[in-house]
Write an enzyme that holds these catalytic residues in place. Structure first.
Site, PDB file in Angstrom:
ATOM      1  N   GLU A 172       0.807  -1.239   0.000  1.00 26.98           N
ATOM      2  CA  GLU A 172       0.000   0.000   0.000  1.00 26.98           C
ATOM      3  C   GLU A 172       0.836   1.284   0.000  1.00 26.98           C
ATOM      4  OE1 GLU A 172      -2.666  -0.450   3.348  1.00 26.98           O
ATOM      5  OE2 GLU A 172      -3.779  -2.062   2.386  1.00 26.98           O
ATOM      6  N   ASN A 184       2.251  -5.086  -3.179  1.00 26.61           N
ATOM      7  CA  ASN A 184       0.856  -5.452  -2.894  1.00 26.61           C
ATOM      8  C   ASN A 184       0.022  -4.198  -2.586  1.00 26.61           C
ATOM      9  OD1 ASN A 184      -1.010  -7.725  -2.229  1.00 26.61           O
ATOM     10  ND2 ASN A 184      -0.950  -6.903  -0.153  1.00 26.61           N
ATOM     11  N   HIS A 197     -10.171  -6.625  -2.286  1.00 24.71           N
ATOM     12  CA  HIS A 197     -11.257  -6.411  -1.320  1.00 24.71           C
ATOM     13  C   HIS A 197     -12.412  -5.774  -2.089  1.00 24.71           C
ATOM     14  CE1 HIS A 197      -8.762  -7.617   1.972  1.00 24.71           C
ATOM     15  NE2 HIS A 197      -7.833  -6.743   1.637  1.00 24.71           N
ATOM     16  N   ASP A 223     -11.822 -10.847  -0.764  1.00 23.57           N
ATOM     17  CA  ASP A 223     -13.116 -11.014  -0.096  1.00 23.57           C
ATOM     18  C   ASP A 223     -14.110 -10.134  -0.849  1.00 23.57           C
ATOM     19  OD1 ASP A 223     -12.343  -8.483   1.048  1.00 23.57           O
ATOM     20  OD2 ASP A 223     -12.033  -9.365   3.037  1.00 23.57           O
ATOM     21  N   GLU A 251      -5.724 -11.086  -1.200  1.00 25.94           N
ATOM     22  CA  GLU A 251      -6.579 -10.893  -0.005  1.00 25.94           C
ATOM     23  C   GLU A 251      -8.057 -10.858  -0.399  1.00 25.94           C
ATOM     24  OE1 GLU A 251      -5.286  -7.404   2.222  1.00 25.94           O
ATOM     25  OE2 GLU A 251      -3.181  -7.797   1.777  1.00 25.94           O
TER      26      GLU A 251
HETATM   27  C1  XIL Z   1      -6.073  -6.252   8.296  1.00 24.32           C
HETATM   28  C2  XIL Z   1      -6.392  -7.407   9.224  1.00 24.32           C
HETATM   29  O1  XIL Z   1      -7.293  -8.268   8.568  1.00 24.32           O
HETATM   30  C3  XIL Z   1      -6.986  -6.900  10.517  1.00 24.32           C
HETATM   31  O2  XIL Z   1      -7.131  -7.967  11.443  1.00 24.32           O
HETATM   32  C4  XIL Z   1      -6.097  -5.830  11.121  1.00 24.32           C
HETATM   33  O3  XIL Z   1      -6.734  -5.273  12.245  1.00 24.32           O
HETATM   34  C5  XIL Z   1      -5.812  -4.731  10.112  1.00 24.32           C
HETATM   35  O4  XIL Z   1      -5.244  -5.304   8.949  1.00 24.32           O
HETATM   36  N1  XIL Z   1      -4.861  -4.739   3.579  1.00 24.32           N
HETATM   37  C6  XIL Z   1      -3.819  -5.483   4.067  1.00 24.32           C
HETATM   38  C7  XIL Z   1      -4.010  -6.327   5.277  1.00 24.32           C
HETATM   39  O5  XIL Z   1      -2.746  -5.543   3.444  1.00 24.32           O
HETATM   40  O6  XIL Z   1      -2.834  -6.441   6.029  1.00 24.32           O
HETATM   41  C8  XIL Z   1      -5.136  -5.807   6.129  1.00 24.32           C
HETATM   42  O7  XIL Z   1      -5.362  -6.740   7.180  1.00 24.32           O
HETATM   43  C9  XIL Z   1      -6.381  -5.591   5.293  1.00 24.32           C
HETATM   44  C10 XIL Z   1      -6.127  -4.589   4.223  1.00 24.32           C
END
Ligand code: XIL
Length: 289
Positions: free
Chosen positions: A97, A139, A175, A208, A206
């Site tokens: 990020e 990422n 996401h 979802d 990641e």
């Molecule tokens: C999130 C986790 O799922 C949570 O448990 C934590 O509180 C915050 O981080 N992008 C990412 C992940 O790269 O590391 C994040 O994970 C979600 C968004």
């Protein structure tokens, strides 16, 4: 779960604050437990994440650094962590990020503000030296389809490749919001293909697909199933896409409601650990149906 999945990633246990809570004092205990679980079950492991603006320990964020002293901290973290897991982690998110949400250069962070615009070059060089066999990733989120932030990311990675910075792949966090349109999905496919042209692999890191709580959930589950299936088909159809990782597996334990109030149920098992329509849709896609 061991039967259903082939890769493990730590949700929080390999972040900077977890691994180096005090300067030069490393705690691998929780990461190691997940690695042992993966190894015991013949699963691969992704590493997440070495350099980020979030979940950093206070000694790091409150420290009084110079460019050189912070580069030394970066090198020590990357080298120590990747040496500890050397040969055991196939893909590492070296940096997470780092691009501004509007695609306007690098976001403000301790790394950019103290080290400068070239901090990512250093991070990837340190990572390659530490474990030459690990695939190294940049990422991020909202870089999956074509748009300003995704263009900025693509141009940054292209420039890194051209300048010989050791980067192998881009992680699309994925996401998503339920109800992705065909155009949106097509745009993701196009984006993956432009990375193929510059020799960069794409991992879905990641995934979802969150659903608004105001919707009829069983209707939404069907839409979600079709979104999951289309995503899997896109990945399968692109030779540079080989990793499809979800951010959890049961809706019972998902970060979504805590971060996106009013949304939930983004994964492929429900809160009672029963497979949802999305589970079957993924299975169909994997079987070529
Ligand atoms: C999130 C986790 O799922 C949570 O448990 C934590 O509180 C915050 O981080 N992008 C990412 C992940 O790269 O590391 C994040 O994970 C979600 C968004």
């Amino acid at each position: 779960m061991q039967k259903e999945f082939a890769m493990v990633v730590c949700e929080n246990e390999m972040k900077f604050d977890a691994l180096q809570p005090r300067q030069n004092s490393f705690d691998f205990s929780r990461g190691d437990r997940l690695l042992e679980f993966a190894q015991r079950n013949g699963m691969q492991m992704r590493g997440h994440t070495l350099i980020w603006h979030n979940q950093n320990p206070s000694w790091l964020t409150n420290g009084n650094w110079t460019r050189d002293s912070l580069l030394a901290v970066m090198k020590n973290h990357i080298t120590t962590v990747m040496t500890h897991y050397k040969g055991k982690i196939v893909e590492w998110d070296v940096a997470n990020e780092c691009i501004d949400d509007s695609g306007n250069g690098l976001r403000s962070s301790i790394w950019r503000n103290v080290i400068g615009q070239d901090y990512l070059d250093y991070a990837f060089k340190f990572a390659r030296e530490a474990d030459p066999d690990a695939l190294l990733f940049y990422n991020d989120y909202n870089i999956e389809d074509l748009g300003p932030k995704s263009n900025a990311t693509f141009n940054m990675i292209k420039s890194m490749k051209e300048r010989g910075i050791p980067i192998d792949g881009v992680g699309f966090q994925c996401h998503f919001i339920n109800g992705m349109s065909p155009q949106y999905l097509e745009s993701i496919d196009k984006n993956i293909k432009r990375y193929a042209e510059i020799g960069v692999i794409v991992s879905f890191t990641e995934i979802d697909i969150r659903i608004s709580q105001s919707e009829n959930q069983s209707t939404a589950f069907q839409v979600q199933a079709s979104n999951y299936k289309d995503l899997m088909k896109i990945c399968l159809a692109n030779p540079n896409c080989n990793t499809f990782v979800m951010w959890g597996f049961t809706d019972k334990y998902t970060w979504v409601p805590g971060t996106f109030p009013g949304y939930g149920n983004p994964l492929i098992y429900d809160s009672n650990y029963n497979p949802k329509p999305a589970y079957n849709a993924l299975k169909e896609a994997l079987m070529g149906n």
